[in-house]
Design a protein around this motif. Structure first.
Motif, PDB file in Angstrom:
ATOM      1  N   ARG A  82       0.393   5.161 -15.629  1.00 25.92           N
ATOM      2  CA  ARG A  82       1.734   5.522 -15.167  1.00 25.92           C
ATOM      3  C   ARG A  82       1.946   5.157 -13.696  1.00 25.92           C
ATOM      4  O   ARG A  82       3.024   4.731 -13.297  1.00 25.92           O
ATOM      5  CB  ARG A  82       1.975   7.011 -15.397  1.00 25.92           C
ATOM      6  N   THR A  83       0.901   5.299 -12.898  1.00 24.59           N
ATOM      7  CA  THR A  83       1.001   4.902 -11.489  1.00 24.59           C
ATOM      8  C   THR A  83       1.213   3.401 -11.358  1.00 24.59           C
ATOM      9  O   THR A  83       2.043   2.936 -10.564  1.00 24.59           O
ATOM     10  CB  THR A  83      -0.265   5.327 -10.728  1.00 24.59           C
ATOM     11  N   ALA A  84       0.446   2.625 -12.147  1.00 23.75           N
ATOM     12  CA  ALA A  84       0.595   1.159 -12.102  1.00 23.75           C
ATOM     13  C   ALA A  84       1.983   0.737 -12.560  1.00 23.75           C
ATOM     14  O   ALA A  84       2.587  -0.181 -11.982  1.00 23.75           O
ATOM     15  CB  ALA A  84      -0.477   0.500 -12.968  1.00 23.75           C
ATOM     16  N   ALA A 102       1.608   6.966  -6.721  1.00 21.96           N
ATOM     17  CA  ALA A 102       0.567   7.902  -7.143  1.00 21.96           C
ATOM     18  C   ALA A 102       0.993   9.345  -6.890  1.00 21.96           C
ATOM     19  O   ALA A 102       0.781  10.232  -7.740  1.00 21.96           O
ATOM     20  CB  ALA A 102      -0.732   7.588  -6.399  1.00 21.96           C
ATOM     21  N   LEU A 103       1.597   9.585  -5.741  1.00 21.86           N
ATOM     22  CA  LEU A 103       2.062  10.936  -5.452  1.00 21.86           C
ATOM     23  C   LEU A 103       3.153  11.373  -6.418  1.00 21.86           C
ATOM     24  O   LEU A 103       3.180  12.525  -6.884  1.00 21.86           O
ATOM     25  CB  LEU A 103       2.580  11.011  -4.009  1.00 21.86           C
ATOM     26  N   VAL A 135     -10.934  14.552 -19.386  1.00 15.51           N
ATOM     27  CA  VAL A 135     -10.783  14.050 -18.024  1.00 15.51           C
ATOM     28  C   VAL A 135     -10.504  12.557 -18.026  1.00 15.51           C
ATOM     29  O   VAL A 135      -9.637  12.057 -17.297  1.00 15.51           O
ATOM     30  CB  VAL A 135     -12.045  14.379 -17.190  1.00 15.51           C
ATOM     31  N   ILE A 136     -11.240  11.824 -18.871  1.00 14.47           N
ATOM     32  CA  ILE A 136     -11.038  10.369 -18.945  1.00 14.47           C
ATOM     33  C   ILE A 136      -9.638  10.042 -19.447  1.00 14.47           C
ATOM     34  O   ILE A 136      -8.954   9.154 -18.935  1.00 14.47           O
ATOM     35  CB  ILE A 136     -12.107   9.730 -19.849  1.00 14.47           C
ATOM     36  N   ARG A 137      -9.191  10.789 -20.452  1.00 16.80           N
ATOM     37  CA  ARG A 137      -7.852  10.547 -20.995  1.00 16.80           C
ATOM     38  C   ARG A 137      -6.784  10.787 -19.947  1.00 16.80           C
ATOM     39  O   ARG A 137      -5.845   9.999 -19.788  1.00 16.80           O
ATOM     40  CB  ARG A 137      -7.617  11.437 -22.219  1.00 16.80           C
ATOM     41  N   LYS A 138      -6.911  11.886 -19.211  1.00 13.40           N
ATOM     42  CA  LYS A 138      -5.925  12.196 -18.186  1.00 13.40           C
ATOM     43  C   LYS A 138      -5.966  11.187 -17.043  1.00 13.40           C
ATOM     44  O   LYS A 138      -4.926  10.810 -16.487  1.00 13.40           O
ATOM     45  CB  LYS A 138      -6.153  13.609 -17.655  1.00 13.40           C
ATOM     46  N   ALA A 139      -7.173  10.743 -16.683  1.00 12.14           N
ATOM     47  CA  ALA A 139      -7.300   9.764 -15.597  1.00 12.14           C
ATOM     48  C   ALA A 139      -6.666   8.430 -15.983  1.00 12.14           C
ATOM     49  O   ALA A 139      -5.951   7.806 -15.174  1.00 12.14           O
ATOM     50  CB  ALA A 139      -8.775   9.563 -15.237  1.00 12.14           C
ATOM     51  N   LEU A 140      -6.922   7.991 -17.209  1.00 11.68           N
ATOM     52  CA  LEU A 140      -6.321   6.734 -17.664  1.00 11.68           C
ATOM     53  C   LEU A 140      -4.805   6.832 -17.731  1.00 11.68           C
ATOM     54  O   LEU A 140      -4.086   5.895 -17.358  1.00 11.68           O
ATOM     55  CB  LEU A 140      -6.884   6.350 -19.035  1.00 11.68           C
ATOM     56  N   ALA A 198       0.825  -1.205   0.000  1.00 10.67           N
ATOM     57  CA  ALA A 198       0.000   0.000   0.000  1.00 10.67           C
ATOM     58  C   ALA A 198       0.859   1.255   0.000  1.00 10.67           C
ATOM     59  O   ALA A 198       0.546   2.245  -0.693  1.00 10.67           O
ATOM     60  CB  ALA A 198      -0.928  -0.019   1.215  1.00 10.67           C
ATOM     61  N   SER A 199       1.946   1.232   0.745  1.00 13.46           N
ATOM     62  CA  SER A 199       2.841   2.390   0.788  1.00 13.46           C
ATOM     63  C   SER A 199       3.462   2.655  -0.576  1.00 13.46           C
ATOM     64  O   SER A 199       3.597   3.806  -1.008  1.00 13.46           O
ATOM     65  CB  SER A 199       3.941   2.164   1.834  1.00 13.46           C
ATOM     66  N   ILE A 200       3.853   1.579  -1.265  1.00 14.36           N
ATOM     67  CA  ILE A 200       4.431   1.732  -2.601  1.00 14.36           C
ATOM     68  C   ILE A 200       3.399   2.323  -3.558  1.00 14.36           C
ATOM     69  O   ILE A 200       3.718   3.206  -4.379  1.00 14.36           O
ATOM     70  CB  ILE A 200       4.933   0.374  -3.108  1.00 14.36           C
TER      71      ILE A 200
END
Length: 636
Positions: free
Chosen positions: A192-194, A147-148, A182-187, A140-142
């Motif tokens: 990138r986070t994953a 994300a940050l 918004v959808i494009r930026k969210a995806l 969870a920390s990773i």
């Protein structure tokens, strides 16, 4: 008064235990690494010390005797352990200290073989054949940190990047809706986070939660080899001879050529002048002994053998023969004399040392010829070594003449070529003192027979020797650059991929072996464990890659025999019987159908045995059925 005495006795016992604990802490710890829970050795498979065996065989030096003491051997395998367990403890106390030797002896006695596989042990304590799961809090920390990090980079790019503002203006001009943006930026943010989170998890898991990696010497020192029949010793491969085809001058003479991979001699006195002796290699093997019986057997002795040797297939080890090895020796062994069954791990597999393949001629250590040389050295040590006992020596000498030892050679899948080469070597070499009476090939993966032939392309002409001498320094420099490039861009990525493939999933071996078994319901936990055991060996990925490199298409001699010619030569030997056993549901090496018909047509001296419902490993799937079919074939 009684209470006071009890307190004094208890206090003395506690003081004794503390003193023993201090001794154990002060005892030298050989082959350990400080971290990783104590299950990672620092050695790379080299031997700091070697011990000469009692039989003084010239080509072998005993490293360690066995992985178990006679007190825990619950089967007939005690016959091959009784003579060597005491030397194992003596060797251990010689360079580790008596206290630590006693500790290892207690560890050996605590090991209990599996109920369904009496000669197989479970993994040592605190060993992990697969990657260990990371704590949920750490995962969870990773994820939060990833994300940050991605969110911060996204904000900075929006605030300061002129390209981002330009892209937004273009989007507005093209009448893109706010929802789509918004959808494009969210995806993009989630992907990138994953990606960042996955890379961080893999790196941390590789650094702090990897699979256990131990050397074979480490397991041998602690008495934690995988089987009650396990041995680990230094072997110097013997020289072998192999036939070649006729010479190109048309004289039509069949000649024999000594292979260049091994150069030691068959006899103790003889050595090739000027020849470079092969480097000894640490070999893990299984050895089972059938003691001679006092009463003579009434059975026909034509199908009884002094030695039985077994070669394993690709991706396996000698442990694959473990279920059937004792039964084979008991059934086929000569009762009039002590019979021995031996199977070893080929270089690149199991717990045998992995030579450096980057040296000149290093890949030859992984070839079939060197593998056969190792087998012959072990067979020589088991059957021909002096000092084994006056009674046995007298039984081998008849009218002042040493009779050759009759042997049966088994080969499975990839090991079938090694079995044929060993049989032909023993038949053609007058100094071998071995007489191959039986060759059994199980699901043979022979090129040009059951598999397509890999021969072709340019053949080496043997010219250009002067050129190579003149440009030797250039060739060495180019070779060093190539080795460095290959390690960075090929070897290391492939090794990591193999480690992740095998150690990343607990069900890897079950799913893989289900494809090799004719009936997956027959696949037991012990079957999986036998294949999974070598995955805790240090450097198994590198050994597998080196073996694969040694098999890549090269420029073989135009006069060397291919696999089909080897089979024909062995089957044409006067006193050698060849049997091929295959399963009707073998999906790895398909012999059912066209290949079986071709074998019957082109190899009339080969006996085919079909096992209904079995797959690629019939001797593991159905031990009793395999022994029964083999007995029928030998009686015909």
């Amino acid at each position: 008064m009684v209470h006071q005495v009890n307190q004094e006795v208890q206090g003395g016992a506690m003081a004794t235990r503390r003193l023993e604990g201090k001794r154990m802490m002060m005892a030298p710890s050989v082959g350990f690494l400080g971290g990783g829970g104590g299950d990672e050795p620092t050695g790379t498979g080299t031997l700091p010390l070697a011990f000469m065996s009692g039989n003084k065989a010239p080509s072998l030096r005993r490293r360690t005797s066995s992985s178990a003491t006679p007190s825990i051997a619950t089967t007939t395998s005690t016959t091959c352990l009784s003579s060597s367990s005491s030397s194992s403890l003596a060797d251990d106390s010689f360079y580790r200290g008596g206290d630590q030797s006693l500790h290892h002896q207690q560890q050996q006695q605590e090991r209990i073989a599996r109920p369904d596989e009496p000669n197989l042990f479970n993994f040592p304590p605190k060993s992990h054949p697969t990657y260990r799961p990371m704590p949920i809090l750490l995962q969870a920390s990773i994820a939060i940190a990833s994300a940050l990090l991605v969110g911060r980079r996204s904000l900075s790019s929006i605030n300061f990047s002129p390209l981002s503002s330009l892209f937004n203006q273009l989007s507005q001009k093209l009448f893109l809706s706010t929802t789509a943006v918004v959808i494009r930026k969210a995806l993009s943010f989630l992907l990138r986070t994953a990606l960042v989170s996955t890379i961080a998890k893999l790196a941390l898991q590789e650094a702090f939660y990897p699979p256990s990696r131990v050397t074979t010497q480490y397991l041998a020192d602690r008495g934690e080899l995988p089987s009650t029949l396990s041995r680990y010793q230094t072997v110097t491969p013997l020289a072998i001879c192999a036939p070649i085809t006729t010479q190109p001058d048309g004289r039509g003479e069949d000649k024999r050529s000594r292979l260049t991979t091994t150069m030691s001699s068959w006899t103790e006195e003889e050595e090739d002048d000027g020849a470079t002796l092969p480097a000894p290699i640490g070999v893990h093997s299984l050895q089972y002994t059938k003691q001679r019986t006092a009463t003579k057997s009434t059975n026909n002795n034509s199908n009884k053998y002094d030695g039985i040797y077994l070669h394993h297939g690709f991706g396996a080890s000698s442990l694959s023969w473990l279920p059937v090895l004792p039964s084979l020796v008991e059934q086929l062994g000569n009762s009039a004399r002590k019979s021995v069954g031996v199977a070893h791990d080929a270089p690149g597999f199991g717990f045998t040392d992995r030579p450096n393949a980057d040296l000149e001629g290093g890949l030859e250590h992984y070839g079939s010829e060197n593998n056969v040389g190792i087998g012959l050295a072990l067979l020589k040590e088991s059957l021909l070594s002096k000092g084994k006992g006056s009674e046995e020596s007298a039984g081998e000498n008849v009218d002042g003449v040493n009779k050759p030892k009759s042997i049966a050679i088994f080969g499975h899948s990839m090991g079938s070529k090694a079995a044929l080469l060993m049989a032909l070597t023993c038949a053609l070499e007058p100094k071998s003192q071995f007489q191959p009476k039986l060759v059994v090939l199980v699901a043979p993966a022979l090129e040009g027979v059951a598999l397509p032939s890999s021969r072709g392309g340019k053949q080496s002409t043997g010219s250009g020797g002067k050129q190579s001498k003149k440009k030797s320094w250039i060739r060495k420099m180019v070779r060093k650059v190539w080795i460095a490039w290959r390690k960075v861009f090929l070897d290391y990525p492939f090794q990591y991929g193999l480690r992740r493939l095998v150690g990343g999933r607990k069900d890897f071996w079950r799913k893989g072996l289900s494809l090799a078994w004719g009936d997956p319901n027959r696949l037991s936990d012990s079957d999986i464990l036998r294949f999974q055991w070598p995955s805790i060996g240090k450097g198994w990925e590198k050994g597998l890659i080196n073996f694969t490199r040694s098999k890549l298409p090269s420029s073989p001699s135009p006069y060397a025999l291919n696999d089909g010619q080897l089979l024909r030569e062995v089957s044409n030997q006067k006193d050698t019987k060849v049997v091929i056993v295959y399963g009707s549901k073998d999906r790895v090496v398909r012999i059912e159908g066209e290949v079986a018909e071709m074998l019957e047509r082109e190899y009339p001296h080969v006996k085919l045995v079909r096992m209904e419902g079995s797959g690629h490993d019939p001797f593991e799937e159905d031990v009793d059925g395999f022994l029964l079919e083999l007995e029928k074939a030998l009686l015909e």
